[in-house]
Motif scaffolding. Structure first.
Motif, PDB file in Angstrom:
ATOM      1  N   ALA A 190       0.957  -1.160   0.001  1.00  0.00           N
ATOM      2  CA  ALA A 190      -0.070  -0.137   0.114  1.00  0.00           C
ATOM      3  C   ALA A 190       0.870   1.362   0.036  1.00  0.00           C
ATOM      4  O   ALA A 190       0.420   2.237  -0.540  1.00  0.00           O
ATOM      5  CB  ALA A 190      -0.931   0.000   1.048  1.00  0.00           C
ATOM      6  N   ARG A 191       1.921   1.225   0.677  1.00  0.00           N
ATOM      7  CA  ARG A 191       3.177   2.452   0.778  1.00  0.00           C
ATOM      8  C   ARG A 191       3.225   2.577  -0.575  1.00  0.00           C
ATOM      9  O   ARG A 191       3.588   3.908  -0.902  1.00  0.00           O
ATOM     10  CB  ARG A 191       4.018   2.000   1.644  1.00  0.00           C
ATOM     11  CG  ARG A 191       4.826   3.286   1.867  1.00  0.00           C
ATOM     12  CD  ARG A 191       5.928   3.293   2.894  1.00  0.00           C
ATOM     13  NE  ARG A 191       6.765   4.347   3.252  1.00  0.00           N
ATOM     14  CZ  ARG A 191       7.323   4.587   4.233  1.00  0.00           C
ATOM     15  NH1 ARG A 191       7.118   3.980   5.375  1.00  0.00           N
ATOM     16  NH2 ARG A 191       8.125   5.636   4.174  1.00  0.00           N
ATOM     17  N   ASP A 192       3.860   1.530  -1.547  1.00  0.00           N
ATOM     18  CA  ASP A 192       4.243   1.932  -2.789  1.00  0.00           C
ATOM     19  C   ASP A 192       3.426   2.585  -3.781  1.00  0.00           C
ATOM     20  O   ASP A 192       3.403   3.533  -4.353  1.00  0.00           O
ATOM     21  CB  ASP A 192       4.736   0.655  -3.352  1.00  0.00           C
ATOM     22  CG  ASP A 192       6.067  -0.190  -2.857  1.00  0.00           C
ATOM     23  OD1 ASP A 192       5.960  -1.262  -2.951  1.00  0.00           O
ATOM     24  OD2 ASP A 192       6.571   0.817  -2.198  1.00  0.00           O
ATOM     25  N   LEU A 193       1.966   2.316  -3.444  1.00  0.00           N
ATOM     26  CA  LEU A 193       0.801   2.613  -4.101  1.00  0.00           C
ATOM     27  C   LEU A 193       0.732   4.240  -3.664  1.00  0.00           C
ATOM     28  O   LEU A 193       0.118   5.161  -4.619  1.00  0.00           O
ATOM     29  CB  LEU A 193      -0.377   1.801  -4.258  1.00  0.00           C
ATOM     30  CG  LEU A 193      -0.513   0.697  -4.909  1.00  0.00           C
ATOM     31  CD1 LEU A 193      -1.749  -0.146  -4.876  1.00  0.00           C
ATOM     32  CD2 LEU A 193      -0.459   1.152  -6.548  1.00  0.00           C
ATOM     33  N   ASP A 194       0.635   4.514  -2.238  1.00  0.00           N
ATOM     34  CA  ASP A 194       0.018   5.800  -1.919  1.00  0.00           C
ATOM     35  C   ASP A 194       0.820   6.498  -1.120  1.00  0.00           C
ATOM     36  O   ASP A 194       0.728   6.784   0.155  1.00  0.00           O
ATOM     37  CB  ASP A 194      -1.212   5.271  -1.297  1.00  0.00           C
ATOM     38  CG  ASP A 194      -2.183   4.627  -2.206  1.00  0.00           C
ATOM     39  OD1 ASP A 194      -2.846   5.306  -3.003  1.00  0.00           O
ATOM     40  OD2 ASP A 194      -2.436   3.706  -1.888  1.00  0.00           O
ATOM     41  N   ASN A 195       1.930   6.822  -1.703  1.00  0.00           N
ATOM     42  CA  ASN A 195       3.036   7.524  -0.682  1.00  0.00           C
ATOM     43  C   ASN A 195       2.527   9.013  -0.622  1.00  0.00           C
ATOM     44  O   ASN A 195       2.524   9.774  -1.743  1.00  0.00           O
ATOM     45  CB  ASN A 195       4.385   7.510  -1.554  1.00  0.00           C
ATOM     46  CG  ASN A 195       5.250   8.453  -1.091  1.00  0.00           C
ATOM     47  OD1 ASN A 195       5.405   8.733   0.077  1.00  0.00           O
ATOM     48  ND2 ASN A 195       6.494   8.707  -1.686  1.00  0.00           N
ATOM     49  N   SER A 196       2.074   9.243   0.461  1.00  0.00           N
ATOM     50  CA  SER A 196       1.349  10.635   0.713  1.00  0.00           C
ATOM     51  C   SER A 196       2.322  11.558   1.368  1.00  0.00           C
ATOM     52  O   SER A 196       2.075  12.705   1.966  1.00  0.00           O
ATOM     53  CB  SER A 196       0.252  10.477   1.495  1.00  0.00           C
ATOM     54  OG  SER A 196       0.590   9.649   2.775  1.00  0.00           O
ATOM     55  N   GLY A 197       3.697  11.098   1.477  1.00  0.00           N
ATOM     56  CA  GLY A 197       4.744  11.793   2.222  1.00  0.00           C
ATOM     57  C   GLY A 197       5.131  13.173   1.231  1.00  0.00           C
ATOM     58  O   GLY A 197       4.919  13.375   0.096  1.00  0.00           O
ATOM     59  N   MET A 198       6.148  13.628   1.710  1.00  0.00           N
ATOM     60  CA  MET A 198       6.654  14.871   1.228  1.00  0.00           C
ATOM     61  C   MET A 198       7.013  14.966  -0.243  1.00  0.00           C
ATOM     62  O   MET A 198       7.019  15.633  -1.231  1.00  0.00           O
ATOM     63  CB  MET A 198       7.882  15.370   1.969  1.00  0.00           C
ATOM     64  CG  MET A 198       8.405  16.906   1.562  1.00  0.00           C
ATOM     65  SD  MET A 198       9.959  17.468   2.413  1.00  0.00           S
ATOM     66  CE  MET A 198      11.016  16.278   2.060  1.00  0.00           C
ATOM     67  N   PHE A 199       7.896  13.840  -0.384  1.00  0.00           N
ATOM     68  CA  PHE A 199       8.256  13.609  -1.988  1.00  0.00           C
ATOM     69  C   PHE A 199       7.154  13.334  -2.957  1.00  0.00           C
ATOM     70  O   PHE A 199       7.388  13.746  -3.959  1.00  0.00           O
ATOM     71  CB  PHE A 199       9.458  12.332  -1.837  1.00  0.00           C
ATOM     72  CG  PHE A 199      10.632  12.729  -1.042  1.00  0.00           C
ATOM     73  CD1 PHE A 199      11.547  13.785  -1.605  1.00  0.00           C
ATOM     74  CD2 PHE A 199      10.895  11.855   0.187  1.00  0.00           C
ATOM     75  CE1 PHE A 199      12.581  13.778  -0.788  1.00  0.00           C
ATOM     76  CE2 PHE A 199      12.228  12.443   0.717  1.00  0.00           C
ATOM     77  CZ  PHE A 199      12.929  13.388   0.380  1.00  0.00           C
ATOM     78  N   GLY A 200       6.159  12.577  -2.424  1.00  0.00           N
ATOM     79  CA  GLY A 200       5.247  12.415  -3.574  1.00  0.00           C
ATOM     80  C   GLY A 200       4.439  13.632  -3.910  1.00  0.00           C
ATOM     81  O   GLY A 200       4.167  14.041  -4.968  1.00  0.00           O
ATOM     82  N   GLU A 201       4.381  14.694  -2.682  1.00  0.00           N
ATOM     83  CA  GLU A 201       3.850  15.928  -2.935  1.00  0.00           C
ATOM     84  C   GLU A 201       4.801  16.881  -3.778  1.00  0.00           C
ATOM     85  O   GLU A 201       4.396  17.520  -4.728  1.00  0.00           O
ATOM     86  CB  GLU A 201       3.408  16.455  -1.669  1.00  0.00           C
ATOM     87  CG  GLU A 201       2.556  17.851  -1.814  1.00  0.00           C
ATOM     88  CD  GLU A 201       1.976  18.248  -0.556  1.00  0.00           C
ATOM     89  OE1 GLU A 201       2.171  19.583   0.038  1.00  0.00           O
ATOM     90  OE2 GLU A 201       1.596  17.291   0.538  1.00  0.00           O
ATOM     91  N   LEU A 202       6.053  16.683  -3.486  1.00  0.00           N
ATOM     92  CA  LEU A 202       7.029  17.677  -4.390  1.00  0.00           C
ATOM     93  C   LEU A 202       6.888  17.408  -5.588  1.00  0.00           C
ATOM     94  O   LEU A 202       7.042  18.070  -6.538  1.00  0.00           O
ATOM     95  CB  LEU A 202       8.567  17.392  -3.979  1.00  0.00           C
ATOM     96  CG  LEU A 202       9.365  18.239  -4.475  1.00  0.00           C
ATOM     97  CD1 LEU A 202       9.264  19.865  -4.132  1.00  0.00           C
ATOM     98  CD2 LEU A 202      10.851  17.572  -3.874  1.00  0.00           C
TER      99      LEU A 202
END
Length: 454
Positions: free
Chosen positions: A2-14
């Motif tokens: 799930a983490r691979d699919l839905d990385n909601s952290g800073m890098f995904g947003e950047l």
């Protein structure tokens, strides 16, 4: 997984910010050029705008589409293009589908299905839909949320606020701070499919006595935050039905079902479906409608709905004091008599068919140009009178009215809209609405950590 699919952290947003910055920066620059007299045409940037916003799978696009219904929120050429824009993003492939299904239902997810379509049946702004057959033989639709959409929404909202901030410096007739907050809250809610499942149960309860409208029910045991499994409902795309040819009787049946499907919930339960575009319903074989996509649902204070009725009566009787009272019930503040008159011109555009007790087109000219002319005058009037701050609750009601009006125009159907309206609002009682609303919300079974959108 799930983490691979839905990385909601800073890098995904950047990463998302990098993707969208060029687009928003370009729009902002062209807005500034527009105000300085540097004219562009709708064709100049239409293709790159559509390809970029569509390819990003939609949160930013949905925000822009909503603003396109508000006078002066965007330069005319952008409003015209964005009002017609739908997500044509290519669907994610089978590898994504397997990963999403595994992340949501576990490694043995296939045992729940007798068959599962590998190709997406539809692609939308936040997810895609696959047809499937359950182990017990029921035909269902599985809506799978695209990966990393939390990051996408948050990054897009930051860019959206930036673009609006630029525009506010150039034109402050419509102050949209509350509109942006409303939009942000609704977009975040759409990411939780458990809430959408509850919205479906809510609409099923509300429209159970409307045989012309079908609301599919969710399959709760196969639904999660990012997977929504629901009954499959067969129907034809309205554009395809229009192209194939519809009789006047068929058009009237479709129009009546659409009108009741949107306004029975609003005026009898204080609930609105805020996204009435052509992809969110299909036409049944008998001319009824299948209502789809329950992400953008809002529940209103009963006093707000009474404000709608009061405004109708105020416009009909030309009672400016009652109109001012209605706008205050909606959440408008610091209204001068001049501002009320300007807002009345805006409201009259929406209410005109309801006040005309005869068969007519939803807009007599049956072209969008008339509406744009009125909205342009409203924008100029608000500039002269100091501008207004749009209340949050206004947003989806306006979106629904404009969206439905455009669908009725496409149908080219004559109806007695006033008669349809009075069938729904006759005997309106605020307390009765409150009681119906509370009972329907209870039946919808919203999760405790995902309460109904109010």
């Amino acid at each position: 997984m799930a983490r691979d699919l839905d990385n909601s952290g800073m890098f995904g947003e950047l990463r998302r910010m990098v993707q969208t910055t060029g687009t928003v920066g370009g729009i902002a620059a062209r807005m500034a050029g527009h105000k300085m007299g540097i004219r562009t045409t709708g064709l100049t940037h239409a293709e790159d705008l559509k390809s970029v916003l569509g390819g990003l799978k939609g949160p930013l696009m949905k925000a822009a589409q909503l603003l396109a219904t508000i006078p002066g929120a965007l330069p005319e050429e952008y409003a015209e293009e964005l009002a017609q824009l739908q997500s044509n993003a290519p669907p994610m492939g089978w590898n994504f589908v397997r990963r999403r299904m595994t992340a949501e239902l576990g490694a043995g997810w296939e045992k729940n299905f007798r068959a599962f379509g590998k190709e997406a049946a539809a692609a939308a702004s936040l997810g895609q839909v696959h047809q499937a057959v359950l182990a017990d033989g029921r035909r269902v639709a599985c809506k799978l949320q695209y990966p990393d959409m939390n990051s996408a929404v948050e990054a897009d909202l930051k860019q959206f606020r930036m673009a609006i901030g630029v525009y506010h410096k150039l034109d402050n007739a419509i102050r949209q701070d509350d509109v942006v907050e409303e939009l942000a809250e609704r977009l975040r809610e759409e990411l939780d499919y458990r809430r959408e499942a509850a919205n479906m149960r809510l609409y099923h309860a509300i429209l159970r006595d409307c045989p012309d409208v079908t609301v599919p029910l969710p399959v709760d045991e196969l639904s999660t935050r990012r997977l929504l499994t629901m009954e499959w409902v067969a129907g034809q795309n309205l554009n395809a039905a229009i192209k194939a040819g519809l009789s006047d009787e068929q058009k009237k049946k479709i129009a009546r079902a659409l009108f009741r499907g949107w306004y029975v919930p609003l005026y009898q339960y204080g609930v609105v479906h805020g996204d009435p575009h052509m992809g969110n319903f299909t036409v049944r074989e008998d001319g009824g409608l299948n209502l789809l996509d329950f992400g953008a649902i809002r529940i209103f204070r009963p006093s707000f709905i009474k404000g709608n009725i009061d405004l109708y009566n105020a416009l009909r009787t030309k009672d400016e004091d009652l109109a001012a009272h209605a706008y205050e019930a909606w959440g408008f503040k610091d209204l001068s008599r001049e501002k009320v008159r300007v807002l009345n011109e805006w409201a009259s555009l929406l209410y005109a068919p309801l006040m005309d007790n005869r068969e007519r087109y939803i807009q007599e000219e049956n072209t969008p140009e008339h509406g744009r002319e009125v909205l342009s005058r409203v924008h100029e009037g608000l500039q002269k009178t100091g501008g207004v701050r749009l209340p949050r609750e206004f947003v989806l009601v306006d979106r629904s009215a404009i969206g439905l009006g455009s669908v009725f125009m496409r149908l080219k159907v004559k109806m007695n809209w006033s008669e349809l309206f009075h069938e729904i609002v006759e005997g309106f009682d605020e307390q009765a609405l409150t009681d119906r609303q509370n009972a329907a919300i209870k039946e919808a079974r919203f999760p405790p950590d995902a309460p109904p959108a109010t």
